[in-house]
Design an enzyme around this catalytic site. Structure first.
Site: not given
Ligand code: UD1
Ligand code: UDP
Length: 355
Positions: A205
């Site tokens: 991601h």
């Molecule tokens: C964010 C964090 C990243 C973290 C990740 C964990 C920032 C800059 N990045 O990235 O460090 O590792 O969360 O998962 O804060 N979206 C959905 N549904 C959701 C959530 C997101 O559709 O429930 C879509 C949003 O609409 C957007 C994209 O995913 O288009 C990215 O979401 P965003 O929260 O901006 O950043 P992440 O990639 O989730």
């Molecule tokens: N995780 C989860 N379901 C998923 C993918 C990840 O519960 O489908 C959990 C994972 O076990 C960990 C946390 O989400 O505890 C990590 O989050 P993510 O990878 O989104 O973010 P990051 O740690 O890179 O910021």
């Protein structure tokens, strides 16, 4: 006041909130920024992990960095000035973390950062900016590892007016506590008829991979190649799903919706090995005695690499496959505990309750 908004923050906050609830002199107010909002990215964690319902949900999501951070700050400021908490607590390195940190400090409220001191030394990552700024303005920095403490010392934090405490990693607490509750007939192993050790678990991601089509293409190629000899299970983050939907990459493995934490723990426990660009999943691989191939150019969790539990391969197809062949049947050799004793959340609650 705890400010959270993204999936990994719900998981970290779950164990810390449980520890706070055991302290009669601590009252926690939870604010959800709304950054993650799909049921499988948010509600499922509150339900399974029994996190108290947030008192506020700002519903700010799907915006660019500036708009997201700015709008969060604006709404958080109103809430902070109304509630005037003794401490504002933020986790990790997302836009929610940065917005919470700036809103707190600009209103002279005390700021606590959990998972402080981590560095990738890659200033192109939004997470690196978020964590550096948050650390610099925090009053109390709870570090998960000695590496994190050392990073802060090298940056001169001994000269700043702040307290640094190494407490261990709250994600280890979460893995230990909640893994007792997983499995059974409703668990993913049974639902998907998966056999122990028969599959590779993958997650992708990070912006540096999803927003660079060359890197994303390489990652898909790595997983397609692995899928020729071992099943690949990929619970897919919505960010990656959206981008893949606009491309016509050929995908030869099992893509599923993001799973809840209990299913994720079951997958981690039973996988042969892990491929990921997640921060948290790299550590969870180690918690469950699994080797990890990290699809990034550097990691904040350098002790995993130094101890040969984790290999950083970027998106180099040949390197990733070479490592996969080297470790796919290797026995996991655990050494000393790298992330504490599973009592990080209790130490944090003790520290704050005693002040
Ligand atoms: C964010 C964090 C990243 C973290 C990740 C964990 C920032 C800059 N990045 O990235 O460090 O590792 O969360 O998962 O804060 N979206 C959905 N549904 C959701 C959530 C997101 O559709 O429930 C879509 C949003 O609409 C957007 C994209 O995913 O288009 C990215 O979401 P965003 O929260 O901006 O950043 P992440 O990639 O989730
Ligand atoms: N995780 C989860 N379901 C998923 C993918 C990840 O519960 O489908 C959990 C994972 O076990 C960990 C946390 O989400 O505890 C990590 O989050 P993510 O990878 O989104 O973010 P990051 O740690 O890179 O910021």
């Amino acid at each position: 006041m705890t400010i959270i908004g993204a999936r990994p923050q719900f998981i970290k906050a779950a164990v810390v909130s449980r520890a706070f609830a055991q302290k009669s002199n601590l009252r926690e107010i939870i604010v959800h920024t709304g950054q993650h909002f799909d049921a499988q990215m948010s509600d499922v964690f509150f339900r399974e992990m029994e996190i108290p319902a947030p008192s506020y949900n700002l519903r700010i999501d799907s915006l660019g960095h500036g708009a997201m951070t700015g709008r969060m700050m604006e709404k958080l400021e109103d809430i902070l000035l109304k509630e005037l908490p003794d401490y504002v607590l933020v986790y990790g390195d997302t836009n929610t973390t940065l917005a919470g940190a700036l809103a707190a400090r600009k209103n002279n409220l005390k700021l606590v950062h959990i998972e402080a001191g981590l560095r990738s030394f890659n200033m192109k990552m939004p997470e690196e900016i978020n964590r550096i700024v948050t650390d610099r303005i925090s009053d109390i920095l709870f570090c998960p590892t000695q590496t994190a403490v050392d990073n802060l010392r090298k940056e001169g934090f001994d000269n700043f007016k702040c307290n640094i405490a190494q407490v261990g990693d709250v994600m280890y607490d979460a893995a230990l506590y909640y893994s007792q509750k997983t499995g059974g007939p409703d668990g993913i192993m049974n639902r998907k008829k998966l056999a122990e050790g028969s599959f590779v678990l993958a997650t992708i991601h990070r912006a540096e991979n999803t927003d660079d089509l060359e890197r994303l293409k390489n990652i898909i190629q790595i997983l397609n190649e692995i899928a020729k000899e071992m099943m690949v299970v990929l619970p897919l983050h919505p960010r990656t799903r959206k981008i893949l939907a606009s491309q016509d990459f050929k995908i030869d493995f099992d893509v599923v919706d993001p799973v809840g934490y209990f299913d994720m723990l079951e997958l981690l426990k039973n996988a042969r090995l892990i491929l990921t660009d997640s921060g948290g999943v790299q550590k969870e691989a180690y918690f469950f005695d699994k080797y990890c191939i990290t699809l990034r150019d550097q990691t904040e969790w350098i002790e995993l690499v130094n101890n040969q539990y984790n290999w950083i391969v970027g998106t180099d197809v040949k390197l990733a496959l070479d490592v996969f062949h080297k470790i796919k049947n290797a026995k996991f050799n655990r050494s000393s505990a790298l992330y504490g004793n599973g009592d990080a959340a209790i130490k944090i609650a003790d520290y704050l309750a005693d002040r």
